[in-house]
Motif scaffolding. Structure first.
Motif, PDB file in Angstrom:
ATOM      1  N   ASN A   1       4.184   5.021   3.780  1.00  0.00           N
ATOM      2  CA  ASN A   1       3.387   6.137   4.251  1.00  0.00           C
ATOM      3  C   ASN A   1       3.969   7.420   3.655  1.00  0.00           C
ATOM      4  O   ASN A   1       4.809   8.074   4.251  1.00  0.00           O
ATOM      5  CB  ASN A   1       3.376   6.182   5.780  1.00  0.00           C
ATOM      6  N   ASN A   2       3.485   7.759   2.467  1.00  0.00           N
ATOM      7  CA  ASN A   2       4.019   8.879   1.702  1.00  0.00           C
ATOM      8  C   ASN A   2       3.060  10.063   1.635  1.00  0.00           C
ATOM      9  O   ASN A   2       3.411  11.113   1.140  1.00  0.00           O
ATOM     10  CB  ASN A   2       4.345   8.372   0.279  1.00  0.00           C
ATOM     11  N   ALA A   3       1.848   9.925   2.145  1.00  0.00           N
ATOM     12  CA  ALA A   3       0.853  10.993   2.060  1.00  0.00           C
ATOM     13  C   ALA A   3       1.325  12.230   2.807  1.00  0.00           C
ATOM     14  O   ALA A   3       1.926  12.141   3.876  1.00  0.00           O
ATOM     15  CB  ALA A   3      -0.486  10.529   2.624  1.00  0.00           C
ATOM     16  N   GLY A   4       1.035  13.385   2.237  1.00  0.00           N
ATOM     17  CA  GLY A   4       1.485  14.624   2.847  1.00  0.00           C
ATOM     18  C   GLY A   4       0.430  15.309   3.691  1.00  0.00           C
ATOM     19  O   GLY A   4       0.659  16.416   4.154  1.00  0.00           O
TER      20      GLY A   4
ATOM     21  N   ASP B   1     -10.820   6.028  10.959  1.00  0.00           N
ATOM     22  CA  ASP B   1     -11.798   4.957  10.754  1.00  0.00           C
ATOM     23  C   ASP B   1     -11.756   4.439   9.322  1.00  0.00           C
ATOM     24  O   ASP B   1     -11.822   3.231   9.088  1.00  0.00           O
ATOM     25  CB  ASP B   1     -13.216   5.437  11.088  1.00  0.00           C
ATOM     26  N   ALA B   2     -11.629   5.341   8.356  1.00  0.00           N
ATOM     27  CA  ALA B   2     -11.556   4.935   6.946  1.00  0.00           C
ATOM     28  C   ALA B   2     -10.291   4.121   6.685  1.00  0.00           C
ATOM     29  O   ALA B   2     -10.326   3.115   5.971  1.00  0.00           O
ATOM     30  CB  ALA B   2     -11.611   6.152   6.032  1.00  0.00           C
ATOM     31  N   VAL B   3      -9.192   4.540   7.276  1.00  0.00           N
ATOM     32  CA  VAL B   3      -7.934   3.801   7.107  1.00  0.00           C
ATOM     33  C   VAL B   3      -8.075   2.391   7.671  1.00  0.00           C
ATOM     34  O   VAL B   3      -7.678   1.411   7.030  1.00  0.00           O
ATOM     35  CB  VAL B   3      -6.761   4.547   7.786  1.00  0.00           C
ATOM     36  N   ARG B   4      -8.661   2.272   8.855  1.00  0.00           N
ATOM     37  CA  ARG B   4      -8.863   0.947   9.464  1.00  0.00           C
ATOM     38  C   ARG B   4      -9.701   0.054   8.565  1.00  0.00           C
ATOM     39  O   ARG B   4      -9.408  -1.114   8.399  1.00  0.00           O
ATOM     40  CB  ARG B   4      -9.528   1.084  10.833  1.00  0.00           C
ATOM     41  N   ARG B   5     -10.787   0.614   8.004  1.00  0.00           N
ATOM     42  CA  ARG B   5     -11.660  -0.181   7.120  1.00  0.00           C
ATOM     43  C   ARG B   5     -10.897  -0.690   5.910  1.00  0.00           C
ATOM     44  O   ARG B   5     -11.022  -1.859   5.539  1.00  0.00           O
ATOM     45  CB  ARG B   5     -12.864   0.645   6.667  1.00  0.00           C
ATOM     46  N   VAL B   6     -10.109   0.159   5.300  1.00  0.00           N
ATOM     47  CA  VAL B   6      -9.356  -0.245   4.105  1.00  0.00           C
ATOM     48  C   VAL B   6      -8.325  -1.314   4.461  1.00  0.00           C
ATOM     49  O   VAL B   6      -8.236  -2.351   3.799  1.00  0.00           O
ATOM     50  CB  VAL B   6      -8.667   0.968   3.436  1.00  0.00           C
TER      51      VAL B   6
ATOM     52  N   LEU C   1      -1.557  -1.183  -4.097  1.00  0.00           N
ATOM     53  CA  LEU C   1      -2.777  -0.411  -3.902  1.00  0.00           C
ATOM     54  C   LEU C   1      -2.366   1.020  -3.585  1.00  0.00           C
ATOM     55  O   LEU C   1      -1.604   1.258  -2.647  1.00  0.00           O
ATOM     56  CB  LEU C   1      -3.587  -0.981  -2.736  1.00  0.00           C
ATOM     57  N   LEU C   2      -2.843   1.962  -4.404  1.00  0.00           N
ATOM     58  CA  LEU C   2      -2.566   3.375  -4.178  1.00  0.00           C
ATOM     59  C   LEU C   2      -3.716   3.976  -3.384  1.00  0.00           C
ATOM     60  O   LEU C   2      -4.881   3.765  -3.720  1.00  0.00           O
ATOM     61  CB  LEU C   2      -2.456   4.125  -5.503  1.00  0.00           C
ATOM     62  N   CYS C   3      -3.398   4.747  -2.372  1.00  0.00           N
ATOM     63  CA  CYS C   3      -4.406   5.446  -1.581  1.00  0.00           C
ATOM     64  C   CYS C   3      -4.090   6.933  -1.629  1.00  0.00           C
ATOM     65  O   CYS C   3      -2.956   7.330  -1.356  1.00  0.00           O
ATOM     66  CB  CYS C   3      -4.370   4.994  -0.123  1.00  0.00           C
TER      67      CYS C   3
ATOM     68  N   VAL D   1       0.873  -1.169   0.000  1.00  0.00           N
ATOM     69  CA  VAL D   1       0.000   0.000   0.000  1.00  0.00           C
ATOM     70  C   VAL D   1       0.911   1.221   0.000  1.00  0.00           C
ATOM     71  O   VAL D   1       1.845   1.315   0.803  1.00  0.00           O
ATOM     72  CB  VAL D   1      -0.920   0.031   1.243  1.00  0.00           C
ATOM     73  N   VAL D   2       0.634   2.150  -0.924  1.00  0.00           N
ATOM     74  CA  VAL D   2       1.389   3.391  -0.999  1.00  0.00           C
ATOM     75  C   VAL D   2       0.411   4.539  -0.803  1.00  0.00           C
ATOM     76  O   VAL D   2      -0.464   4.763  -1.644  1.00  0.00           O
ATOM     77  CB  VAL D   2       2.128   3.545  -2.346  1.00  0.00           C
ATOM     78  N   THR D   3       0.518   5.229   0.326  1.00  0.00           N
ATOM     79  CA  THR D   3      -0.340   6.399   0.534  1.00  0.00           C
ATOM     80  C   THR D   3       0.284   7.560  -0.223  1.00  0.00           C
ATOM     81  O   THR D   3       1.510   7.662  -0.334  1.00  0.00           O
ATOM     82  CB  THR D   3      -0.485   6.748   2.030  1.00  0.00           C
ATOM     83  N   GLY D   4      -0.552   8.417  -0.769  1.00  0.00           N
ATOM     84  CA  GLY D   4      -0.037   9.525  -1.568  1.00  0.00           C
ATOM     85  C   GLY D   4       0.686   9.018  -2.802  1.00  0.00           C
ATOM     86  O   GLY D   4       1.631   9.646  -3.281  1.00  0.00           O
TER      87      GLY D   4
END
Length: 79
Positions: free
Chosen positions: A75-78, A58-63, A33-35, A9-12
């Motif tokens: 964890n690349n999201a800014g 909560d959304a992160v937990r669900r995914v 999976l890109l988020c 999983v790659v955030t951002g």
């Protein structure tokens, strides 16, 4: 690097550095999976996209709990 069968999983991951990391993981054989909050302007071949704001716990937990497995988290999201 060989990542055949690994799930990442790659955030951002829809643009910039995150998209580059995602391309490298795909090239190494991982399922990626890109988020991100917004879909990619240019598709990153070999990846799946899910709209997700990582500031929403909560959304992160669900995914993450819906994934059959998780081997790599970038964890690349800014946000």
């Amino acid at each position: 690097m060989e990542l055949d069968g690994k799930v990442a999983v790659v955030t951002g991951g829809t643009r910039g550095v995150g998209a580059g990391i995602a391309r490298s993981l795909v090239a190494a054989g991982a399922k990626v999976l890109l988020c991100a909050r917004r879909p990619p302007e240019v598709a990153v071949p070999g990846t799946e996209f899910i709209q997700l704001d990582v500031r929403d716990g909560d959304a992160v937990r669900r995914v993450l709990t819906a994934l059959p497995r998780l081997d790599i988290l970038v964890n690349n999201a800014g946000g």
